[in-house]
Design an enzyme around this catalytic site. Sequence first.
Site, short mmCIF file in Angstrom:
data_model
loop_
_atom_site.label_atom_id
_atom_site.label_comp_id
_atom_site.label_asym_id
_atom_site.label_seq_id
_atom_site.Cartn_x
_atom_site.Cartn_y
_atom_site.Cartn_z
N GLU A 114 -9.59 2.25 4.79
CA GLU A 114 -9.39 3.38 3.90
C GLU A 114 -10.77 3.94 3.34
OE1 GLU A 114 -6.15 2.92 0.83
OE2 GLU A 114 -7.56 3.66 -0.53
N SER A 154 0.97 -1.06 0.02
CA SER A 154 -0.24 -0.08 -0.17
C SER A 154 0.68 1.30 -0.04
CB SER A 154 -1.02 0.16 1.28
OG SER A 154 -1.64 1.45 1.43
N HIS A 162 -7.14 -3.11 5.43
CA HIS A 162 -6.67 -1.98 5.32
C HIS A 162 -7.46 -1.02 4.32
CE1 HIS A 162 -4.14 0.90 2.89
NE2 HIS A 162 -3.54 1.10 3.89
N ASN A 163 -7.93 -1.56 3.22
CA ASN A 163 -8.66 -0.84 2.20
C ASN A 163 -9.66 -0.55 2.55
OD1 ASN A 163 -6.01 -1.45 0.55
ND2 ASN A 163 -7.33 -1.53 -1.28
N LYS A 166 -4.56 -6.60 3.98
CA LYS A 166 -4.48 -5.49 3.09
C LYS A 166 -5.99 -5.07 2.69
CE LYS A 166 -3.02 -2.39 -0.05
NZ LYS A 166 -3.57 -2.29 -1.26
P1 NBP Z 1 -2.47 -2.56 -13.17
O1 NBP Z 1 -3.36 -3.31 -12.16
O2 NBP Z 1 -3.08 -1.67 -14.21
O3 NBP Z 1 -2.05 -3.70 -14.14
C1 NBP Z 1 -1.05 -3.69 -15.21
C2 NBP Z 1 -0.18 -4.48 -15.49
O4 NBP Z 1 -0.63 -5.96 -15.42
C3 NBP Z 1 0.71 -4.40 -16.54
O5 NBP Z 1 1.92 -4.60 -16.54
C4 NBP Z 1 -0.01 -5.30 -17.66
O6 NBP Z 1 0.74 -5.74 -18.63
C5 NBP Z 1 -0.15 -6.38 -16.79
N1 NBP Z 1 -1.10 -7.63 -17.30
C6 NBP Z 1 -2.44 -7.50 -17.34
BR1 NBP Z 1 -3.34 -6.05 -17.09
N2 NBP Z 1 -2.82 -8.76 -17.84
C7 NBP Z 1 -1.77 -9.68 -17.92
C8 NBP Z 1 -1.63 -10.74 -18.21
N3 NBP Z 1 -2.60 -11.65 -18.55
N4 NBP Z 1 -0.25 -11.50 -18.16
C9 NBP Z 1 0.69 -10.70 -17.69
N5 NBP Z 1 0.59 -9.34 -17.54
C10 NBP Z 1 -0.72 -8.73 -17.33
O7 NBP Z 1 -1.25 -2.00 -12.64
P2 NBP Z 1 -0.74 -1.25 -11.29
O8 NBP Z 1 -1.57 0.01 -10.94
O9 NBP Z 1 0.54 -0.99 -11.35
O10 NBP Z 1 -1.07 -2.50 -9.97
C11 NBP Z 1 -0.43 -3.55 -10.04
C12 NBP Z 1 -0.97 -4.35 -8.93
O11 NBP Z 1 -0.98 -3.81 -7.58
C13 NBP Z 1 -2.61 -4.50 -9.14
O12 NBP Z 1 -2.84 -5.78 -8.45
C14 NBP Z 1 -3.38 -3.52 -8.28
O13 NBP Z 1 -4.37 -3.72 -7.68
C15 NBP Z 1 -2.17 -3.19 -7.00
N6 NBP Z 1 -2.20 -2.09 -6.48
C16 NBP Z 1 -2.15 -0.81 -7.12
C17 NBP Z 1 -1.92 0.33 -6.33
C18 NBP Z 1 -2.06 1.65 -7.39
O14 NBP Z 1 -2.10 2.62 -6.53
N7 NBP Z 1 -2.12 1.64 -8.59
C19 NBP Z 1 -1.82 0.50 -5.27
C20 NBP Z 1 -1.58 -0.98 -4.35
C21 NBP Z 1 -1.96 -2.06 -4.97
P3 NBP Z 1 0.53 -4.93 -20.24
O15 NBP Z 1 1.52 -3.63 -20.06
O16 NBP Z 1 1.12 -6.00 -21.11
O17 NBP Z 1 -0.80 -4.72 -20.36
#
Ligand code: NBP
Length: 486
Positions: A191, A129, A187-188, A184
């Site tokens: 939040e 987080s 936590h959410n 987690k």
């Molecule tokens: P996203 O949740 O938007 O996921 C995008 C990533 O997943 C890209 O690298 C994409 O690859 C890859 N992906 C997908 Br979509 N389908 C795939 C598949 N079938 N095979 C391989 N790769 C695949 O990214 P994020 O916001 O960085 O979050 C990543 C994780 O962390 C998520 O679970 C999210 O819930 C969690 N999280 C996010 C935050 C935040 O603030 N954003 C905070 C805390 C936790 P591509 O580039 O080829 O499409």
Amino acid sequence: MNQADMGLIGLAVMGENLVLNMARHDYTVAVYNRTTARVDQFVSGRGASSRIIGTHTLQELVDQLKRPRRIMLMVRAGTAVDTVIDSLTPLLDEGDIIIDGGNSHYADTARRTTALANLGLLYVGTGVSGGEEGALHGPSIMPGGNPQAWPHVREILQAIAAKVDDGTPCCDWVGEGGAGHYVKMIHNGIEYGDMQMIGEAYWLLRNLLECSPADLSQVFADWNQGELNSYLIQITADILKTSDAQTGGPLIDVILDTAGQKGTGKWTGIEALQLGAPAPTLTEAVFARCLSALKEEREAAAAVLAGPSGRATAPGSPAAFVEDVRQALYAAKICSYAQGFQLLRMAAAENGWSLDFGGIALLWRGGCIIRAQFLGRIKAAYDDTPGLANLLLAPYFRDAIQAAQPAWRRVVATAAASGVPVPAFSSALAYYDGYRSARLPANLLQAQRDYFGAHQYERVDRPRGEFFHTNWTGRGGSTASTSYNQ
Ligand code: NBP
């Protein structure tokens, strides 16, 4: 070859920033992304470093790693995680470790931990987080899964995590199976509650006092100096003083009032219902987002449903009302956290986890979205009384609510009379009053259940576990329904 400390798959916002964080801590990271152009873009841009190695296939990634291999997934939660795991496992050797740092559902993590253990692989499901900033500078990290993996991932995860004032990392082992992702999720959920309560405070002052966003920014900045000190209060002060580039007016006034959500708050509500854990404030926060999303329906209803307008009707002096709202926010926040920890306690019993509740409060003390001074108080409460049944019973919080409750009751009553919806403030108050009630009207409910369905009841003058049925109408027989709770 075989030189990287960690492999990371998924170079979206979280993955990229975690990689930069690891490299800054002198770890070498091999990176891979399904769309490989993203890899090239990253290693030739923000990720240009001798400690970051771009790869174009999973085999290339695996070949770069020291043994046992450690591979972190930062891909979208859900089927993408299973897809990546399925492609990866044939390339790995016994004892290698996969770490899922996405927002996976805890039940998926429990399932994957077992499935990978059956293949001789170690699985860690960890909450991360702090959003983009946290990932880069130090997130809160909540790892669970296969405990045999912890000694292999501990050093690197604790190195990149946020630290509290005395240097303690906001990362420690939470428990087996899905425990890390469960924590987690809670936590959410908390939040969601915090954000809704802050929204209610803003809306009460905006409507009942007709404060401008700039004035409100100062109110939140002041509140941030005291017991409400937290990241969410701080960013609220920033948001309220931000101007819109197009209109020049306050940006907050041109943002459409429909809230989005990605599911973790909803999961918390579903879990609370599954476990029979009273978490009304966390759940109301989810429903408040759902109601906000019905924008067109609300606009139509606003034209036909009568009620008070809520404009400029704050009682007493403006300063006194601002202080009342501050106290209401603090008291409601205590109840919301009490609900979150009560839910964790019930989940621990259900899943056989021995959770360290004070330790969990410490994990959230830095790095994450709910980081706040307040969490230090929660840690202290569990340190003082390890078997604490409910945070409301800890002397510090008991006294804090005692001091704040007259203001809290005035605010909820004023909101109701003025027609301003405060579902989190009021549900927290109902939770408080319910929890402190030795008797509730559930006797009537049990009578009704027995009346229409012969569901039986227990008596106040008989030991628990003895069940009675009354033939209320004289028409029913003496056969009772079997007694069970679901
Ligand atoms: P996203 O949740 O938007 O996921 C995008 C990533 O997943 C890209 O690298 C994409 O690859 C890859 N992906 C997908 Br979509 N389908 C795939 C598949 N079938 N095979 C391989 N790769 C695949 O990214 P994020 O916001 O960085 O979050 C990543 C994780 O962390 C998520 O679970 C999210 O819930 C969690 N999280 C996010 C935050 C935040 O603030 N954003 C905070 C805390 C936790 P591509 O580039 O080829 O499409």
